[in-house]
Design a protein around this motif. Structure first.
Motif, short mmCIF file in Angstrom:
data_model
loop_
_atom_site.label_atom_id
_atom_site.label_comp_id
_atom_site.label_asym_id
_atom_site.label_seq_id
_atom_site.Cartn_x
_atom_site.Cartn_y
_atom_site.Cartn_z
N VAL A 65 53.12 80.65 84.95
CA VAL A 65 53.54 80.43 86.34
C VAL A 65 55.02 80.74 86.49
N GLY A 66 55.83 80.26 85.53
CA GLY A 66 57.27 80.53 85.57
C GLY A 66 57.59 82.01 85.51
N ARG A 67 56.88 82.72 84.67
CA ARG A 67 57.10 84.17 84.55
C ARG A 67 56.74 84.89 85.85
N GLU A 68 55.67 84.45 86.50
CA GLU A 68 55.28 85.05 87.78
C GLU A 68 56.35 84.78 88.83
N ILE A 69 56.89 83.58 88.84
CA ILE A 69 57.95 83.25 89.80
C ILE A 69 59.17 84.12 89.56
N ALA A 70 59.57 84.26 88.29
CA ALA A 70 60.74 85.09 87.97
C ALA A 70 60.51 86.54 88.40
N LYS A 71 59.31 87.05 88.16
CA LYS A 71 58.99 88.43 88.54
C LYS A 71 59.08 88.61 90.06
N LEU A 72 58.51 87.66 90.79
CA LEU A 72 58.50 87.76 92.24
C LEU A 72 59.90 87.65 92.83
N LEU A 73 60.76 86.89 92.17
CA LEU A 73 62.13 86.72 92.65
C LEU A 73 63.06 87.82 92.13
N ARG B 26 66.33 80.92 90.32
CA ARG B 26 67.29 81.48 91.27
C ARG B 26 68.73 81.23 90.85
N SER B 27 69.00 80.03 90.31
CA SER B 27 70.38 79.64 90.00
C SER B 27 70.80 79.95 88.58
N GLY B 28 69.82 80.26 87.73
CA GLY B 28 70.13 80.49 86.33
C GLY B 28 70.14 79.23 85.49
N ALA B 29 69.71 78.10 86.08
CA ALA B 29 69.63 76.85 85.33
C ALA B 29 68.40 76.86 84.42
N VAL B 30 68.31 75.88 83.54
CA VAL B 30 67.21 75.80 82.58
C VAL B 30 66.02 75.10 83.22
N ALA B 31 64.84 75.68 83.08
CA ALA B 31 63.60 75.08 83.58
C ALA B 31 62.62 74.93 82.42
N GLN C 115 58.07 83.84 99.69
CA GLN C 115 58.54 84.63 100.84
C GLN C 115 59.02 83.74 101.97
N GLY C 116 58.35 82.61 102.12
CA GLY C 116 58.71 81.67 103.19
C GLY C 116 59.90 80.79 102.87
N THR C 117 60.30 80.77 101.59
CA THR C 117 61.42 79.91 101.19
C THR C 117 62.57 80.74 100.64
N ALA C 118 62.59 82.04 100.93
CA ALA C 118 63.63 82.92 100.41
C ALA C 118 65.01 82.39 100.80
N ALA C 119 65.88 82.32 99.79
CA ALA C 119 67.24 81.80 100.02
C ALA C 119 68.09 82.88 100.65
N LEU D 260 50.17 70.45 93.54
CA LEU D 260 50.33 70.81 94.95
C LEU D 260 51.75 71.31 95.20
N PHE D 261 51.87 72.40 95.96
CA PHE D 261 53.18 72.92 96.32
C PHE D 261 53.14 73.43 97.75
N GLY D 262 54.33 73.49 98.36
CA GLY D 262 54.43 73.91 99.74
C GLY D 262 54.96 72.80 100.62
N GLY D 263 55.28 73.14 101.84
CA GLY D 263 55.85 72.17 102.76
C GLY D 263 57.36 72.14 102.66
N PRO D 264 58.02 71.48 103.60
CA PRO D 264 59.47 71.53 103.69
C PRO D 264 60.22 70.68 102.68
N LYS D 265 59.55 69.74 102.02
CA LYS D 265 60.28 68.79 101.17
C LYS D 265 60.72 69.38 99.83
N ARG D 266 60.06 70.43 99.35
CA ARG D 266 60.48 71.14 98.14
C ARG D 266 60.65 70.19 96.94
N ARG D 267 59.58 69.48 96.60
CA ARG D 267 59.65 68.54 95.49
C ARG D 267 58.65 68.86 94.39
N SER D 268 57.99 70.00 94.47
CA SER D 268 56.94 70.32 93.51
C SER D 268 57.52 70.93 92.24
#
Length: 281
Positions: free
Chosen positions: A218-226, A167-172, A277-281, A149-157
């Motif tokens: 999933v990670g690759r899709e996130i990187a592409k979208l960002l 976004r930050s260049g850290a290791v995931a 899109q809703g959490t764009a920094a 589950l992901f979404g919502g304001p708590k950003r814990r997923s």
């Protein structure tokens, strides 16, 4: 219609309360308001509120901690559901309860359907399956299995963790061999709204975004979208990671039964795009 949302402070509960309030009279309760394991207290709340629907977003979700905290996991994920289901039955109310992909062993090669046999492999998974059985004490009930589950304001997923790292260049670290069907909370809420409105056959439905992928995908899709590099993504294998509780390695779920009711869940790619899109920094 009066809708009682239990577990309203959680990731799904917050979204459920906010998005249903425009259509229904919504009463939201958090843990401090009601001990769900005390049946007499649950009955008193039902009599004072007189809900038409109770939506249970509460639960014990620390998969690893549950291995050594079995009583707390069972109380929250099973016996609390029994109390809600029996109170709902007495009040002639509908119960909506959320379960997990963890009820399956994760050894399949095609997405699990609602007809497949559960084989929980951890205390958490066992508690969630018991909760499904307990929910059936309410004649009018829906059990919706959600996943990652992901979404919502708590950003814990996990998706938040990956996106923040990209976004930050850290290791995931991301699994190359664990397959999932993520669930966006907004889409889970919309599916719930659909069930409340149309009232298809009661029972269990898989409520995940359409399609499935490895966590690396999933990670690759996130990187592409960002518009970021994939260098932050560190591929790992399930066998190389030691965790207290086992996870289903192949956890893809089929949402075809839900689609047959007239609600088609968007693809996981579309869901992640809308969320980012809703959490764009």
């Amino acid at each position: 219609m009066t809708v009682l949302v239990v577990g309203a402070a959680g990731q799904l509960g917050e979204a459920m309360t906010a998005r249903l309030a425009a259509e229904h009279r919504v009463i939201s309760l958090v843990r401090a308001d009601l001990d769900l394991t005390r049946f007499t207290d649950v009955i008193k709340h039902f009599r004072s509120i007189n809900p038409d629907v109770v939506i249970n977003c509460a639960g014990y979700n620390n998969v690893d901690q549950a291995q050594n905290d079995q009583e707390a996991a069972m109380n929250a994920n099973a016996f609390a559901v029994r109390a809600l289901a029996r109170a709902a039955a007495q009040a002639n109310a509908m119960l909506v309860h959320y379960s997990s992909d963890f009820v399956f062993a994760g050894t399949a090669t095609v997405p699990y359907t609602e007809a497949d046999r559960p084989e929980p492999q951890s205390v958490y998974a066992q508690s969630k399956l018991l909760g499904e059985w307990m929910a059936a004490d309410a004649p009018q009930h829906y059990v919706l299995r959600v996943e990652s589950l992901f979404g919502g304001p708590k950003r814990r997923s996990s998706i938040d963790r990956i996106a923040d790292a990209v976004r930050s260049g850290a290791v995931a670290p991301v699994f190359v061999d664990r397959v999932v069907s993520p669930s966006f909370v907004n889409d889970v809420v919309d599916a719930t709204r659909h069930l409340l409105r149309t009232r298809p056959a009661f029972g269990t439905y898989h409520c995940v975004n359409s399609g499935h992928a490895t966590w690396l995908d999933v990670g690759r899709e996130i990187a592409k979208l960002l518009g970021k590099s994939e260098q932050s993504l560190k591929p790992v294998h399930v066998k190389d990671v030691s965790l207290p509780a086992p996870r289903p390695q192949y956890a893809a779920l089929s949402n075809a039964r839900l689609a047959a009711t007239g609600f088609v869940m968007p693809t996981w790619q579309d869901a992640i795009a809308r969320y980012l899109q809703g959490t764009a920094a």
